[in-house]
Design an enzyme around this catalytic site. Structure first.
Site, PDB file in Angstrom:
ATOM      1  CG  ASP A   1      51.717  53.318  19.706  1.00 56.81           C
ATOM      2  OD1 ASP A   1      52.673  52.688  20.242  1.00 56.81           O
ATOM      3  OD2 ASP A   1      51.245  52.995  18.596  1.00 56.81           O
ATOM      4  CD1 TRP A   2      57.710  52.085  23.284  1.00 59.51           C
ATOM      5  CD2 TRP A   2      55.547  52.020  23.814  1.00 59.51           C
ATOM      6  NE1 TRP A   2      57.574  51.345  24.449  1.00 59.51           N
ATOM      7  CE2 TRP A   2      56.261  51.297  24.794  1.00 59.51           C
ATOM      8  CE3 TRP A   2      54.164  52.132  23.982  1.00 59.51           C
ATOM      9  CZ2 TRP A   2      55.646  50.678  25.885  1.00 59.51           C
ATOM     10  CZ3 TRP A   2      53.552  51.518  25.062  1.00 59.51           C
ATOM     11  CH2 TRP A   2      54.301  50.802  25.990  1.00 59.51           C
TER      12      TRP A   2
END
Ligand code: BGC
Length: 748
Positions: A232-233
């Protein structure tokens, strides 16, 4: 060598391999131009394309993106119980990706709605993993059928926003396997998403992004995942640990490719592991190549808006329809109250926020269709207290109307990615308004707009009808008009229970955790699994939804198709003179079980569209997993022998027919030892006769005699056989030794 015609890792330098394992920028892969490897774009997701303008304009505004069709977020779409529909939505989303040259769309998100307060409930599918898995698999297959990839997210256990970047979700193995994993597992096995995005949080002490057990043992080993895993970012904190754990791609880049190079040189990363991770990236890029090579493609904006409307139609759930207040006649005198009729709330906030290609609210639709209605906004969408002038205007508008449609719900600020809600209450000023209007005109229908459950019970008696429309995407207005005026019968079913109070929720004792961790203390008893097992009243049960048509389910027959598999058939008849759709839901209720199991669990469903008076026969196969639980003792799935009840119904609490089936069981057993209890010895096929022999020797005086009466048996049953001296004194040692010796002989 990979089997594709593309470059393989063997053609790359160490530096090049390392570079493939992180992004080029926030929304692109890192290509290697000299080797013909493009750095394709990957971007959100999940209910339409959010192609950020950030890289072009330098904007950091999440809402600044190219126009794309805004389909209903999962909050709505999940109520469709229709994987064919989600497939169609997926195909359309992929076409938009092809136009915009996006190789992978970041979604769907299939985390479990553990608690309705979860900030991302609006973009997750269900409290039930089977429903979430089947619906989202349709979407994944639809997108990928057009040569565009998906990113199944957030793997795993991202069921809250509080402290989401760090929180340690402490979950039992059983709850992971039965509740938090199965949607991922089903989609991996049945749709092979090209990519999976790991979650931010820790799972039992280890960040998902560096969790070898999660990303390699379970995902690739147990389930056979063939694609790549991305972070995920900002979820990857230690690239070396992540790469070793099985994370192919860090997003967005932390500009630390050199660390991978050093680690590969000094042996902290094995060459084969770097090759595997980098080859995964090459294979991904190769898969996207055909679609990304299409030039000048334009998707059909109108056709996609129409798919969004169809999807919205199936996303609404009719909760209440007293005196058949809905549908309305076209010539009914209608008052429309509520700002949401004019300013629709149609999606959630955060990384999924889409700039729609069109936007048609309910009021716009009425105008376009030439339907006359008196409108009053009734309230403002801010957090200001109610303005009495708006109430007075609304009450006046309601005067003399045949029906008052009240568009109520949660304003945007009430729910979003990034934070959890604090309660499930409707805004107080809207309830106040509803009461004032209902006092003037009793024919009120409330149309709700909200991404996650709101409580209905406190105000429901002020409304004859309640239509839960969730968030409907850009074509919600026309879809609402179609349902409200009876062009289409509502067919949505709740993907999440509506409790009477949030305090009834089984997770509240452990929500949202403290001091950096959250204990999933309710285990597998999430949502209806808790409410139905413990007989707790709910406002509306899981799977519930009314229609303008009526249906009857009959002829429920279950047949055994193997030692531990079965097939269930049932007839479903539309007993009304209106066309409609019913969802036939199959729940399995285990009989006696060695562990605490939910009273019943959804194990299959089928949405059936039936013309007035029509009947259809539905067959649903139940595989071994449908009867199994995850046994921590066997560290695997386990089907116990015995009788199971198969229930067929239209909600978890509306069971129309049941039939039972007796399964052989999978025969798993663990070897007995001195720590096994007397009841385990008795129930074991080898141990049972040995206990009988021991008793006989007790009778003949060769061994000490165990007391044998009901009370003592209860006591002895739970005793490991190594405790016998407590009961029998020293002669107990010989009894234990006899059991162990005989077992060793017999088990040979
Ligand atoms: C979200 C993801 C999203 C990513 C990129 C993250 O904050 O959790 O769902 O795909 O950002 O926008």
């Amino acid at each position: 060598m990979s089997e594709n015609t593309y470059p393989s890792v063997n053609d790359l330098t160490l530096e090049e391999k390392a570079s493939l394992t992180s992004g080029g920028d926030a929304w692109h892969l890192q290509g290697i131009e000299s080797k013909g490897i493009p750095g394709y774009m990957i971007t959100d997701g999940p209910h339409g394309l959010r192609k950020s303008l950030a890289s072009d304009t330098g904007s950091t505004d999440l809402n600044d993106s190219v126009p794309a069709t805004c389909f209903p977020p999962a909050a709505g779409l999940s109520s469709s119980w229709n994987p064919e529909l989600t497939h169609q939505v997926g195909e359309a989303m992929a076409e938009e990706c092809i136009q915009e040259k996006v190789a992978v769309i970041l979604g769907p998100g299939v985390n479990i709605k553990r608690n309705p307060l979860g900030g991302r409930c609006f973009e997750y599918w269900s409290e039930d993993p089977l429903l979430a898995g089947h619906e989202a698999a349709g979407l994944v297959n639809g997108i990928q059928s057009k040569g565009v990839g998906t990113s199944l997210k957030h793997f795993a256990v991202n069921s809250q926003e509080t402290d989401r970047l760090r929180v340690d979700a402490r979950v039992s193995q059983r709850a992971l396997r039965e509740i938090y994993f199965p949607a991922f597992e089903y989609i991996v096995r049945n749709a092979q998403p090209w990519t999976i995005m790991c979650s931010y949080n820790k799972i039992n002490g280890v960040h998902a992004a560096q969790n070898h057990w999660l990303l390699t043992d379970v995902l690739r080993g147990d389930w056979g995942f063939k694609g790549i895993v991305m972070s995920d970012w900002g979820a990857a904190h230690d690239r070396v640990a992540s790469l070793n754990a099985g994370l192919n791609l860090e997003m967005p880049p932390s500009f630390t490719d050199d660390r991978i190079v050093y680690a590969a040189r000094d042996g902290r990363i094995a060459p084969e592991q770097l090759d595997r991770m980098a080859q995964g990236m090459i294979d991904l890029i190769d898969k996207a190549r055909a679609a990304m090579s299409i030039e000048g493609y334009r998707f059909d904006v109108e056709a996609h808006d129409e798919i969004a409307r169809k999807a919205a139609l199936e996303s609404m759930v009719l909760l209440k329809n007293e005196d058949a207040v809905l549908p309305l006649a076209e010539d009914a005198k209608v008052a429309v109250i509520g700002e949401f009729a004019r300013t629709p709330r149609y999606q959630g906030g955060g990384s999924s926020h889409i700039t729609p290609t069109k936007m048609t609210g309910f009021l716009d639709t009425l105008t376009a269709r030439g339907i006359d209605a008196r409108f009053a906004p009734g309230f403002t969408l801010d957090l200001e207290p109610q303005d009495p002038a708006l109430t007075a205007e609304a009450v006046d508008a309601a005067k003399g109307a045949d029906v008052v449609l009240m568009f109520l719900g949660l304003p945007e600020a009430a729910e979003s990615e990034g934070f959890d809600r604090e309660n499930i209450d409707m805004p107080a000023k809207q309830i106040e308004l509803l009461k004032a209007v209902a006092a003037e005109n009793a024919n009120v229908v409330v149309v709700l707009s909200n991404g996650s459950v709101v409580s209905v019970a406190p105000w429901a008696n002020n409304a004859k009808g309640i239509l839960e429309s969730w968030l409907l995407g850009q074509a919600g207005g026309p879809a609402l008009a179609d349902v409200i005026f009876g062009k289409v019968s509502p067919s949505g079913k709740l993907a999440q229970s509506i409790p009477l109070s949030i305090d009834d929720d089984p997770t509240m004792l452990n929500w949202p955790g403290e001091e950096g961790h959250v204990d999933y203390g309710e285990g597998v008893f999430v949502g209806y699994r808790y409410y139905d097992t413990y007989g707790k009243a709910v406002d509306y049960p899981f799977g519930f939804g009314l229609s303008y048509a009526s249906f009857e389910i009959s002829d429920v027959v279950v047949s055994k198709t193997g030692a531990n598999t079965a097939s269930v058939t049932a007839k479903v008849t539309n007993t009304s003179d209106v066309d409609g759709a019913e969802v036939v839901q199959v729940y399995v209720a285990p009989g006696k079980a060695a562990v605490a199991r939910p009273a019943h669990e959804l194990k299959g469903f089928r949405k059936v569209f039936l013309k007035a008076g029509e009947t259809a026969e539905v067959t649903i196969d139940l595989d071994e997993r449908a009867f199994a639980y995850w046994s921590e003792k066997f560290d695997g799935w386990h089907v116990e022998a015995g009788e199971y009840t198969v229930e067929v119904g239209t909600s978890s609490r509306d069971i129309a027919g049941t039939a039972s089936v007796t399964l052989d069981g999978d025969g798993k057993s663990l070897p007995l030892d001195e720590w096994s209890t007397f009841s385990e010895w008795r129930e074991d096929p080898i141990g049972g006769p040995i206990v009988e022999a021991m008793k006989a020797k007790g009778e003949s005086g060769e061994l000490a005699k165990l007391p044998d009466n009901d009370m003592m048996n209860l006591f002895i049953n739970s005793m490991p056989i190594n405790s016998l001296t407590t009961l029998l004194g020293e002669p107990g040692k010989a009894v234990t030794a006899f059991l162990i010796d005989e077992y060793a002989k017999a088990a040979k």
